[in-house]
Design a protein around this motif. Structure first.
Motif, PDB file in Angstrom:
ATOM      1  N   HIS A 101       0.790  -1.144  -0.073  1.00  0.00           N
ATOM      2  CA  HIS A 101       0.050  -0.088   0.121  1.00  0.00           C
ATOM      3  C   HIS A 101       0.769   1.279  -0.045  1.00  0.00           C
ATOM      4  O   HIS A 101       0.501   2.231  -0.566  1.00  0.00           O
ATOM      5  CB  HIS A 101      -0.739   0.049   1.143  1.00  0.00           C
ATOM      6  CG  HIS A 101      -1.897   1.242   1.235  1.00  0.00           C
ATOM      7  ND1 HIS A 101      -1.511   2.247   2.058  1.00  0.00           N
ATOM      8  CD2 HIS A 101      -3.034   1.342   0.488  1.00  0.00           C
ATOM      9  CE1 HIS A 101      -2.623   3.107   1.773  1.00  0.00           C
ATOM     10  NE2 HIS A 101      -3.335   2.850   1.004  1.00  0.00           N
ATOM     11  N   ASN A 176      -7.442   1.185  -1.502  1.00  0.00           N
ATOM     12  CA  ASN A 176      -7.669  -0.320  -1.169  1.00  0.00           C
ATOM     13  C   ASN A 176      -8.131  -1.363  -2.357  1.00  0.00           C
ATOM     14  O   ASN A 176      -7.556  -2.453  -2.396  1.00  0.00           O
ATOM     15  CB  ASN A 176      -9.143  -0.483  -0.199  1.00  0.00           C
ATOM     16  CG  ASN A 176      -8.745   0.460   0.934  1.00  0.00           C
ATOM     17  OD1 ASN A 176      -8.252  -0.043   1.895  1.00  0.00           O
ATOM     18  ND2 ASN A 176      -9.288   1.620   1.157  1.00  0.00           N
ATOM     19  N   THR A 179      -4.516  -2.230  -3.961  1.00  0.00           N
ATOM     20  CA  THR A 179      -3.746  -2.887  -2.954  1.00  0.00           C
ATOM     21  C   THR A 179      -4.299  -4.414  -3.112  1.00  0.00           C
ATOM     22  O   THR A 179      -3.729  -5.461  -2.976  1.00  0.00           O
ATOM     23  CB  THR A 179      -3.777  -2.354  -1.601  1.00  0.00           C
ATOM     24  OG1 THR A 179      -3.044  -1.090  -1.908  1.00  0.00           O
ATOM     25  CG2 THR A 179      -2.798  -3.163  -0.675  1.00  0.00           C
TER      26      THR A 179
END
Length: 254
Positions: A101, A176, A179
């Protein structure tokens, strides 16, 4: 499509491993481009496939924002990290999640790169609401516990669950989706399967399947989508090796 058929395709590919270095290099470069382009496009990046290619070659595209350029180079770096983690046979960990991330948001939001959110978030256009940030530690602990206990699950199903459940938790302020897709492929590649590419042209179906899993706890649509993509992901290997679309020798080679 079922996991037994996918295992058969994997066994056929395994029979040719280790692949010639030139084949590996070519496949990896092509995949990194398509993976980066589609994953970013799903999130709204407007760079075309060809524009993404030239950005990866170090060229700036006129009329496009610095952010969009960084999203490309960051994702490519994250893909390289995934390959490194696979080579080291490193299992998934919270550290790994944060490292990937951190690359996704590098230079875009350094304050939140690799750091769990300390605010509540909503997902634009989605019915699902991620858990309160006060419960994030508990949610991630529970996720890692499930992961450690799911080692016997088929790799494709496990990778699917990793993607969906991390999106469901939404541990970060932003990034998100990218990732989770990177982590999903990390799981597939660790188990010897080729990485998959969710195409931006199928973005609606992708989001609908995610929503069904998050709201109804029904992973079937997303798993079926993933299984089809895994099957497709073998095709570039068959082409490079001069095999049929199912990984078998052509009749003239028999």
């Amino acid at each position: 499509m079922n996991t037994e058929q996918l295992d058969l395709l994997k066994s056929r590919l395994d029979a040719y491993r280790p692949l010639p270095k030139a084949v590996v290099k070519n496949l990896r470069e092509d995949l990194a481009l398509r993976w980066t382009y589609n994953s970013n496009a799903i999130e709204g990046n407007t760079l075309t496939l060809q524009e993404t290619k030239v950005v990866l070659e170090g060229v700036t595209v006129g009329g496009k924002s610095i952010r969009e350029h960084l999203e490309v180079t960051n994702h490519a770096e994250a893909v390289n990290l995934v390959y490194e983690l696979v080579a080291k046979s490193e299992p998934l960990s919270e550290r790994t999640i944060k490292e990937i991330h951190a690359l996704v948001l590098k230079g875009l939001d350094d304050q939140n790169a690799g750091i769990y959110r300390n605010v509540n978030v909503t997902i634009s256009g989605a019915e699902h609401t991620p858990p309160d940030f006060l419960h994030l530690k508990e949610e991630m602990t529970s996720f890692m516990k499930w992961y450690e206990e799911s080692a016997e699950m088929h790799p494709v199903e496990r990778a699917t669950r990793v993607h969906v459940d991390l999106v469901k938790i939404h541990p970060f302020v932003d990034g998100n989706g990218r990732t989770s897709r990177l982590l999903m492929n990390l799981e597939l590649m660790r188990s010897g399967f080729p990485p998959v590419v969710f195409k931006t042209a199928e973005r609606l179906s992708y989001y609908q399947a995610l929503e069904t899993a998050c709201i109804q706890n029904d992973y079937t649509p997303f798993l079926e989508m993933t299984e089809k993509l895994v099957q497709e992901s073998f095709k570039p290997y068959w082409f490079a090796l001069g095999l049929t679309d199912t990984g078998e020798k052509r009749s003239s080679d028999a």
